[in-house]
Design a protein around this motif. Structure first.
Motif, PDB file in Angstrom:
ATOM      1  N   ALA A 148       0.825  -1.208   0.000  1.00 14.23           N
ATOM      2  CA  ALA A 148       0.000   0.000   0.000  1.00 14.23           C
ATOM      3  C   ALA A 148       0.861   1.260   0.000  1.00 14.23           C
ATOM      4  CB  ALA A 148      -0.935  -0.007   1.207  1.00 14.23           C
ATOM      5  N   ASP A 149       1.963   1.240   0.721  1.00 15.49           N
ATOM      6  CA  ASP A 149       2.834   2.420   0.735  1.00 15.49           C
ATOM      7  C   ASP A 149       3.488   2.643  -0.625  1.00 15.49           C
ATOM      8  OD1 ASP A 149       2.263   3.353   3.214  1.00 15.49           O
ATOM      9  OD2 ASP A 149       4.087   2.645   4.185  1.00 15.49           O
ATOM     10  N   TYR A 150       3.847   1.556  -1.306  1.00  9.06           N
ATOM     11  CA  TYR A 150       4.336   1.725  -2.679  1.00  9.06           C
ATOM     12  C   TYR A 150       3.243   2.356  -3.539  1.00  9.06           C
ATOM     13  CZ  TYR A 150       5.398   0.599  -7.512  1.00  9.06           C
ATOM     14  OH  TYR A 150       5.590   0.696  -8.875  1.00  9.06           O
ATOM     15  N   GLU A 151       2.030   1.853  -3.409  1.00 10.00           N
ATOM     16  CA  GLU A 151       0.928   2.391  -4.209  1.00 10.00           C
ATOM     17  C   GLU A 151       0.676   3.863  -3.900  1.00 10.00           C
ATOM     18  OE1 GLU A 151      -1.521  -1.818  -4.751  1.00 10.00           O
ATOM     19  OE2 GLU A 151      -2.272  -0.305  -3.342  1.00 10.00           O
ATOM     20  N   ARG A 152       0.841   4.245  -2.646  1.00 10.94           N
ATOM     21  CA  ARG A 152       0.627   5.656  -2.280  1.00 10.94           C
ATOM     22  C   ARG A 152       1.594   6.589  -2.995  1.00 10.94           C
ATOM     23  NH1 ARG A 152      -0.505   2.997   2.879  1.00 10.94           N
ATOM     24  NH2 ARG A 152      -2.732   3.351   3.278  1.00 10.94           N
ATOM     25  N   THR A 153       2.751   6.092  -3.342  1.00 12.99           N
ATOM     26  CA  THR A 153       3.737   6.948  -4.017  1.00 12.99           C
ATOM     27  C   THR A 153       3.457   7.098  -5.507  1.00 12.99           C
ATOM     28  OG1 THR A 153       5.283   5.133  -4.535  1.00 12.99           O
ATOM     29  CG2 THR A 153       5.515   6.217  -2.382  1.00 12.99           C
ATOM     30  N   ARG A 154       2.493   6.360  -6.029  1.00 14.12           N
ATOM     31  CA  ARG A 154       2.173   6.440  -7.461  1.00 14.12           C
ATOM     32  C   ARG A 154       1.172   7.573  -7.662  1.00 14.12           C
ATOM     33  NH1 ARG A 154       6.216   5.298  -9.332  1.00 14.12           N
ATOM     34  NH2 ARG A 154       6.844   5.587  -7.185  1.00 14.12           N
ATOM     35  N   MET A 155       1.686   8.734  -7.988  1.00 15.20           N
ATOM     36  CA  MET A 155       0.870   9.931  -8.146  1.00 15.20           C
ATOM     37  C   MET A 155       1.050  10.511  -9.537  1.00 15.20           C
ATOM     38  SD  MET A 155       1.519  11.758  -4.452  1.00 15.20           S
ATOM     39  CE  MET A 155       3.297  11.469  -4.428  1.00 15.20           C
ATOM     40  N   SER A 156      -0.039  11.016 -10.093  1.00 20.00           N
ATOM     41  CA  SER A 156       0.003  11.647 -11.411  1.00 20.00           C
ATOM     42  C   SER A 156      -0.405  13.108 -11.302  1.00 20.00           C
ATOM     43  CB  SER A 156      -0.943  10.924 -12.380  1.00 20.00           C
ATOM     44  OG  SER A 156      -1.024  11.639 -13.609  1.00 20.00           O
ATOM     45  N   GLY A 157       0.436  13.968 -11.840  1.00 20.16           N
ATOM     46  CA  GLY A 157       0.155  15.400 -11.874  1.00 20.16           C
ATOM     47  C   GLY A 157       1.027  16.071 -12.927  1.00 20.16           C
ATOM     48  N   GLY A 305      -7.775  14.077 -22.648  1.00 18.77           N
ATOM     49  CA  GLY A 305      -6.392  13.825 -23.050  1.00 18.77           C
ATOM     50  C   GLY A 305      -5.391  14.723 -22.358  1.00 18.77           C
ATOM     51  N   ALA A 306      -5.871  15.863 -21.845  1.00 20.73           N
ATOM     52  CA  ALA A 306      -4.981  16.815 -21.174  1.00 20.73           C
ATOM     53  C   ALA A 306      -4.706  16.435 -19.730  1.00 20.73           C
ATOM     54  CB  ALA A 306      -5.582  18.226 -21.231  1.00 20.73           C
ATOM     55  N   PHE A 307      -5.271  15.318 -19.263  1.00 20.32           N
ATOM     56  CA  PHE A 307      -5.015  14.844 -17.903  1.00 20.32           C
ATOM     57  C   PHE A 307      -3.855  13.846 -17.847  1.00 20.32           C
ATOM     58  CE2 PHE A 307      -9.818  15.577 -17.224  1.00 20.32           C
ATOM     59  CZ  PHE A 307      -9.601  16.900 -16.875  1.00 20.32           C
ATOM     60  N   GLU A 308      -3.106  13.721 -18.927  1.00 20.69           N
ATOM     61  CA  GLU A 308      -1.923  12.860 -18.927  1.00 20.69           C
ATOM     62  C   GLU A 308      -0.784  13.597 -18.226  1.00 20.69           C
ATOM     63  OE1 GLU A 308      -0.864  11.679 -22.846  1.00 20.69           O
ATOM     64  OE2 GLU A 308      -2.703  10.542 -23.194  1.00 20.69           O
ATOM     65  N   GLY A 309      -0.258  13.010 -17.163  1.00 25.08           N
ATOM     66  CA  GLY A 309       0.761  13.688 -16.375  1.00 25.08           C
ATOM     67  C   GLY A 309       1.989  12.849 -16.137  1.00 25.08           C
ATOM     68  N   GLU A 310       2.611  13.069 -14.990  1.00 29.46           N
ATOM     69  CA  GLU A 310       3.845  12.360 -14.660  1.00 29.46           C
ATOM     70  C   GLU A 310       3.920  12.167 -13.151  1.00 29.46           C
ATOM     71  OE1 GLU A 310       6.761  15.025 -16.192  1.00 29.46           O
ATOM     72  OE2 GLU A 310       6.669  16.373 -14.479  1.00 29.46           O
ATOM     73  N   GLY A 311       4.818  11.268 -12.740  1.00 28.55           N
ATOM     74  CA  GLY A 311       5.036  11.020 -11.326  1.00 28.55           C
ATOM     75  C   GLY A 311       4.689   9.607 -10.907  1.00 28.55           C
ATOM     76  N   TYR A 312       3.845   8.943 -11.675  1.00 30.44           N
ATOM     77  CA  TYR A 312       3.422   7.580 -11.327  1.00 30.44           C
ATOM     78  C   TYR A 312       4.287   6.524 -12.004  1.00 30.44           C
ATOM     79  CZ  TYR A 312       1.612   7.216 -16.032  1.00 30.44           C
ATOM     80  OH  TYR A 312       1.526   7.179 -17.405  1.00 30.44           O
ATOM     81  N   GLN A 313       5.012   6.896 -13.047  1.00 23.63           N
ATOM     82  CA  GLN A 313       5.674   5.929 -13.917  1.00 23.63           C
ATOM     83  C   GLN A 313       6.669   5.051 -13.164  1.00 23.63           C
ATOM     84  OE1 GLN A 313       5.217   9.169 -14.625  1.00 23.63           O
ATOM     85  NE2 GLN A 313       4.470   9.394 -16.716  1.00 23.63           N
TER      86      GLN A 313
END
Length: 322
Positions: A148-157, A305-313
């Motif tokens: 769950a903590d790994y999953e919490r770090t998967r953020m998109s913005g 389409g403009a909601f494609e971000g970064e940080g989760y990859q």
């Protein structure tokens, strides 16, 4: 802080993820040994290249067994408006959600006890449990916490939409996206359910998916499957056929769409909402024909389409504790 627009501060959580727990959780998330036959991991369905959803209509578990729903993403779930996880909200935390599929006979097909025994036998995991939790003991609760903590770090913005709205960069998006934003919050009123910076109210709505007018029933009753055994004063007939509002972040990577993957494209989804869904006795009153023009539908699709971000990859680990 998370990427621009997420407004998620992991350090402010009651029990913030630690680097040691996240590292351990990442290994466990991608480790097929958590399943009954060592063929399926959490990442088998929650694929990083699809923003932790999957490109199929439904999930496939051990021995090729098909489920009835597709895996929803968990990006930006470190903070939610309500503690509802899974399409039907039957889990109250990311930890509960992590443990569920492991013991599901058609998903990962193990038991929690067997999973713990398996990880205990992988001796090289012990020092990482020691580092993450203070002792080398392996428990299902610790496995769930790490995952769950790994999953919490998967953020998109930091999407084009975020740069336009938060940084006031008018060049970040097209005129079609700007028009779509106005329609989203105006004529189409999408924001009544897809609200906030994660575009979800974390609640459940019947929009008519899966309704059989002949049988007068749903193929999948959604939220009702989790609430029908509650005391009468807490049951809601409106839960029949209702599913959790999904986030719209990285939505372009989550097709096919809906809980059953019944719609192939985002345009098909918008057209469905434009028709007002499918009538049934429990259709959410918010569902009404929108009378959008073809150009307005195009603009909403452009916005999504403009909601494609970064940080989760992420990419799977190249090696695991042995």
């Amino acid at each position: 802080m998370g990427p621009l627009g997420t407004e998620i501060d992991l350090a402010a959580l009651p029990d913030p993820p630690t680097p040691a727990r996240v590292r351990l959780g990442r290994w466990l998330f991608y480790d097929t040994r958590l399943s009954g036959d060592s063929t399926v991991a959490c990442a088998t369905c929650h694929r990083p290249e699809h923003a932790f959803s999957e490109p199929t209509s439904v999930s496939t578990g051990i021995r090729g067994q098909k489920g009835g729903r597709k895996a929803p993403t968990f990006i930006n779930q470190a903070v939610t408006l309500y503690p509802h996880f899974f399409w039907d909200g039957r889990a109250g935390s990311l930890e509960d959600q992590a443990l569920g599929p492991i013991a599901n006979p058609i998903e990962m097909g193990s038991t929690h006890a067997s999973m713990v025994d398996t990880i205990v036998r992988v001796g090289a995991y012990a020092p990482y449990f020691q580092e993450a939790f203070g002792t080398p003991e392996v428990t299902k609760e610790r496995i769930a916490k790490a995952v769950a903590d790994y999953e919490r770090t998967r953020m998109s913005g930091n999407s084009p939409w975020d740069r336009w709205r938060y940084n006031r960069d008018a060049s970040a998006v097209s005129e079609a996206v700007k028009q779509g934003h106005e329609i989203f919050n105006g004529k189409a009123n999408c924001g009544q359910c897809h609200l906030g910076n994660n575009f979800t109210d974390s609640q459940f709505h019947n929009i008519g998916i899966g309704w059989d007018p002949v049988a007068q029933s749903f193929k999948d009753e959604g939220r009702w499957t989790a609430t029908k055994t509650l005391p009468p004063d807490k049951r809601r007939e409106a839960d029949r056929g209702a599913f959790k509002t999904p986030t719209l972040r990285e939505i372009t990577k989550h097709g096919p769409y809906m809980h059953d993957g019944s719609m192939k494209t985002l345009r098909e989804v918008v057209e469905y909402y434009n028709r007002g869904g499918v009538k049934n006795p429990w259709l959410d009153p918010k569902m009404k024909p929108l009378q959008l023009t073809e150009a307005e539908i195009d603009a909403l699709v452009a916005l999504l389409g403009a909601f494609e971000g970064e940080g989760y990859q992420d990419t799977p680990p190249t090696s695991f504790p042995q």
